[in-house]
Design a protein around this motif. Sequence first.
Motif, mmCIF file in Angstrom:
data_model
loop_
_atom_site.group_PDB
_atom_site.id
_atom_site.type_symbol
_atom_site.label_atom_id
_atom_site.label_comp_id
_atom_site.label_asym_id
_atom_site.label_seq_id
_atom_site.Cartn_x
_atom_site.Cartn_y
_atom_site.Cartn_z
ATOM 1 N N ASN A 9 54.145 48.991 44.325
ATOM 2 C CA ASN A 9 52.722 48.733 44.858
ATOM 3 C C ASN A 9 51.848 48.624 43.787
ATOM 4 O OD1 ASN A 9 53.519 48.766 47.551
ATOM 5 N ND2 ASN A 9 53.042 51.005 47.791
ATOM 6 N N GLU A 10 52.271 47.860 42.563
ATOM 7 C CA GLU A 10 51.500 48.003 41.430
ATOM 8 C C GLU A 10 51.527 46.623 40.720
ATOM 9 O OE1 GLU A 10 49.942 50.956 37.907
ATOM 10 O OE2 GLU A 10 51.204 51.446 39.420
ATOM 11 N N ILE A 11 50.625 45.851 40.480
ATOM 12 C CA ILE A 11 50.604 44.715 39.669
ATOM 13 C C ILE A 11 49.431 44.424 38.621
ATOM 14 C CG2 ILE A 11 52.129 43.448 41.615
ATOM 15 C CD1 ILE A 11 49.448 41.957 42.171
ATOM 16 N N THR A 12 49.541 43.449 37.738
ATOM 17 C CA THR A 12 48.818 43.303 36.792
ATOM 18 C C THR A 12 48.608 41.666 36.805
ATOM 19 O OG1 THR A 12 49.555 44.725 35.133
ATOM 20 C CG2 THR A 12 48.219 43.037 34.331
ATOM 21 N N ILE A 13 47.314 41.346 36.977
ATOM 22 C CA ILE A 13 46.707 39.954 37.124
ATOM 23 C C ILE A 13 45.848 39.586 35.824
ATOM 24 C CG2 ILE A 13 45.767 38.180 38.490
ATOM 25 C CD1 ILE A 13 46.281 39.818 40.788
ATOM 26 N N MET A 14 46.538 38.439 35.053
ATOM 27 C CA MET A 14 45.399 38.035 34.004
ATOM 28 C C MET A 14 44.427 37.145 34.518
ATOM 29 S SD MET A 14 46.208 36.662 30.108
ATOM 30 C CE MET A 14 46.671 38.365 29.430
ATOM 31 N N HIS A 15 43.106 37.220 34.651
ATOM 32 C CA HIS A 15 42.321 36.492 35.468
ATOM 33 C C HIS A 15 41.096 35.982 34.823
ATOM 34 C CE1 HIS A 15 40.580 34.793 39.252
ATOM 35 N NE2 HIS A 15 41.650 35.261 39.740
ATOM 36 N N VAL A 16 40.675 34.662 35.237
ATOM 37 C CA VAL A 16 39.440 33.949 34.320
ATOM 38 C C VAL A 16 38.412 34.763 34.930
ATOM 39 C CG1 VAL A 16 39.336 32.029 36.082
ATOM 40 C CG2 VAL A 16 38.809 31.837 33.751
ATOM 41 N N ASP A 17 38.330 35.233 36.182
ATOM 42 C CA ASP A 17 37.084 36.047 36.574
ATOM 43 C C ASP A 17 37.099 37.514 36.453
ATOM 44 O OD1 ASP A 17 36.408 33.514 37.792
ATOM 45 O OD2 ASP A 17 37.410 33.818 39.531
ATOM 46 N N ALA A 18 37.591 37.812 35.477
ATOM 47 C CA ALA A 18 38.114 39.516 35.188
ATOM 48 C C ALA A 18 36.773 40.133 35.134
ATOM 49 C CB ALA A 18 39.027 39.654 34.111
ATOM 50 N N ASP A 19 35.840 39.566 34.541
ATOM 51 C CA ASP A 19 34.675 40.491 33.929
ATOM 52 C C ASP A 19 33.323 40.193 35.093
ATOM 53 O OD1 ASP A 19 35.798 41.083 31.657
ATOM 54 O OD2 ASP A 19 35.343 39.311 30.855
ATOM 55 N N TYR A 20 33.790 39.381 36.008
ATOM 56 C CA TYR A 20 32.759 39.197 37.004
ATOM 57 C C TYR A 20 32.631 40.458 37.951
ATOM 58 C CZ TYR A 20 32.250 34.507 35.341
ATOM 59 O OH TYR A 20 31.946 33.468 34.725
ATOM 60 N N PRO A 21 31.467 41.189 38.418
ATOM 61 C CA PRO A 21 31.531 42.362 39.509
ATOM 62 C C PRO A 21 31.977 41.739 40.699
ATOM 63 C CG PRO A 21 29.364 42.292 38.043
ATOM 64 C CD PRO A 21 30.346 41.233 37.776
ATOM 65 N N HIS A 38 45.813 45.879 38.641
ATOM 66 C CA HIS A 38 45.274 45.997 37.202
ATOM 67 C C HIS A 38 44.679 44.365 36.854
ATOM 68 C CE1 HIS A 38 46.778 49.996 36.804
ATOM 69 N NE2 HIS A 38 47.847 49.594 37.254
ATOM 70 N N ILE A 39 43.570 44.245 36.447
ATOM 71 C CA ILE A 39 43.062 42.885 35.952
ATOM 72 C C ILE A 39 42.805 43.029 34.551
ATOM 73 C CG2 ILE A 39 41.196 41.373 36.415
ATOM 74 C CD1 ILE A 39 42.776 41.647 38.784
ATOM 75 N N VAL A 40 43.272 41.813 33.901
ATOM 76 C CA VAL A 40 43.283 41.654 32.485
ATOM 77 C C VAL A 40 42.174 40.371 32.251
ATOM 78 C CG1 VAL A 40 44.499 41.515 30.339
ATOM 79 C CG2 VAL A 40 45.398 42.848 32.035
ATOM 80 N N SER A 41 41.574 40.453 31.159
ATOM 81 C CA SER A 41 40.473 39.368 30.804
ATOM 82 C C SER A 41 41.281 38.229 29.836
ATOM 83 C CB SER A 41 39.353 39.841 30.179
ATOM 84 O OG SER A 41 38.615 40.825 30.950
ATOM 85 N N TYR A 42 41.027 37.212 30.247
ATOM 86 C CA TYR A 42 41.166 36.133 29.092
ATOM 87 C C TYR A 42 40.331 35.843 28.106
ATOM 88 C CZ TYR A 42 44.582 33.326 32.119
ATOM 89 O OH TYR A 42 45.521 32.924 32.773
ATOM 90 N N PRO A 43 40.744 35.330 26.930
ATOM 91 C CA PRO A 43 39.661 34.690 25.972
ATOM 92 C C PRO A 43 38.946 33.668 26.537
ATOM 93 C CG PRO A 43 41.998 34.820 25.259
ATOM 94 C CD PRO A 43 42.327 34.882 26.789
ATOM 95 N N GLU A 44 37.864 33.484 26.067
ATOM 96 C CA GLU A 44 36.525 32.487 26.705
ATOM 97 C C GLU A 44 37.029 31.222 26.326
ATOM 98 O OE1 GLU A 44 32.804 33.364 25.818
ATOM 99 O OE2 GLU A 44 32.868 35.442 26.654
ATOM 100 N N ASN A 45 37.507 30.969 25.087
ATOM 101 C CA ASN A 45 38.079 29.592 24.699
ATOM 102 C C ASN A 45 39.109 29.018 25.350
ATOM 103 O OD1 ASN A 45 39.777 27.654 22.551
ATOM 104 N ND2 ASN A 45 37.646 27.512 22.201
ATOM 105 N N ALA A 46 39.092 27.764 25.821
ATOM 106 C CA ALA A 46 40.153 27.175 26.537
ATOM 107 C C ALA A 46 41.591 27.274 25.838
ATOM 108 C CB ALA A 46 39.809 25.808 27.258
ATOM 109 N N ASP A 47 41.372 26.878 24.588
ATOM 110 C CA ASP A 47 42.501 26.541 23.855
ATOM 111 C C ASP A 47 43.295 27.935 23.532
ATOM 112 O OD1 ASP A 47 42.223 23.997 23.611
ATOM 113 O OD2 ASP A 47 41.202 23.906 21.789
ATOM 114 N N ASN A 48 42.539 29.073 23.334
ATOM 115 C CA ASN A 48 42.921 30.304 23.295
ATOM 116 C C ASN A 48 43.625 30.801 24.435
ATOM 117 O OD1 ASN A 48 42.121 30.060 20.598
ATOM 118 N ND2 ASN A 48 40.224 31.382 20.796
ATOM 119 N N ARG A 49 42.823 30.740 25.586
ATOM 120 C CA ARG A 49 43.491 31.135 26.895
ATOM 121 C C ARG A 49 44.680 30.350 27.043
ATOM 122 N NH1 ARG A 49 38.876 29.839 30.118
ATOM 123 N NH2 ARG A 49 39.685 27.588 30.310
ATOM 124 N N GLN A 50 44.904 29.197 26.800
ATOM 125 C CA GLN A 50 46.273 28.588 27.289
ATOM 126 C C GLN A 50 47.265 29.240 26.298
ATOM 127 O OE1 GLN A 50 46.326 24.811 28.860
ATOM 128 N NE2 GLN A 50 48.384 24.218 28.191
#
Length: 411
Positions: free
Chosen positions: A39-51, A69-81
């Motif tokens: 019952n536990e997962i981690t998601i890396m999500h582009v919306d992570a920092d939005y309330p 668990h939610i993990v943030s992405y880098p803001e820059n598109a190249d770094n994200r990919q």
Amino acid sequence: MKKYVLGILFCSCLLGTGIGCSEKAREEKIPETGKSGQNEITIMHVDADYPEFQKFIDQAEKDLDLKIHIVSYPENADNRQAEVSTILSAGEDSVDIFSVNDEMVSEFKYKGYLEPLNDTVMTEDILSCYPESYMEHIAMLDGKVYSVPYYMDIMVFWVNKSMIGDMEIRTQEDFQRLLETDFGEGRYGYGSAWDSAYVYNELSEFINFFGGSYYDWNSPSTREALTFLADIVKKEQTPIEQITDQYEQLEQKFLEGTYASIFVYSGTLDMFVRAGAYREDFIQLAPLPRFKENVTNIAAWQYILNKSSANKEAAIRFLKYAASREGSIAYAEYMNRLPVRLDIIREEDLDIPGFEQLREYVENTELKERPFSRNTMEDITSMGALFQRYVLEEISLEEFCKGAQNITDGF
């Protein structure tokens, strides 16, 4: 990659087989909770920092009896990919689910990083609720589905009413008049994001407008679009400095009054709403100006399942929720974004600012998925760098078209 026609009608899915959402899918229920210890997962999500996104996750945790668990992405598109690619290629299991754009899934689905979802999540009854051509060319490979699209992004026309007043921009002539309007020093009727990793959006959009083809650089209509974009730079009707801008910079300049209009994806609506800018006297979503063709780009953000995930059962439960009617509507209304499920767009009155206007785009505008190769970012940035050299007058139109044809011939 199999070469296919860029001009597949997205809106035909509304009228044809793509909208054949089965009764089973219409009546689907939230997936049952899993077994103890799963019952536990981690998601890396582009919306992570939005309330607002956290509220959606809170609801999903409650509905699914699942810890997320939610993990943030880098803001820059190249770094994200690059970060997602690094995790997936190394076979790491630190992240179970990633939210990705078309560019990422179009590349990753060829590399064996992703878990197919046909038998678990995107079964035939659920798949039938999504736009058929988009799923076939972006989310699928060799008959297998590798992603769960969770929100639809349509390239739409935004205007700053405080700058244009009652001016209507419905035709190419109206748009030209907007370009020629004097808004003051350092202010323009139109602006864009011409960074090498972003400009293919605008390039393919204007090729669509003029009835050209991203695969045929000898087409007179394709070349007419190119000439149009180069000419407005020469006439200083749009700034050449935008070759350094990605969407974040473009949107900020638009809010600051640098541009009277932009073409940006509809997902930006949430940012305009949160900034207090989406209102009658300021930022507004407007009908698409009609050039030769009434057509625009479609994109989506979607979930992919890491093939190395150690929590696949729990991850699949979340993905079923994201694909369900309940989950799709919850995300859409929390985040002010359009869902990808066509049955929901047609049948629900969603509590989203601008929803009726967005539905009008879906129903009345020809929408096309963007062209991608298996070397997505490499080809996108190569095309972008070539286009920058063209508008900077470092190469001729002929030289640009020859280089562009070499790139797309490999698609």
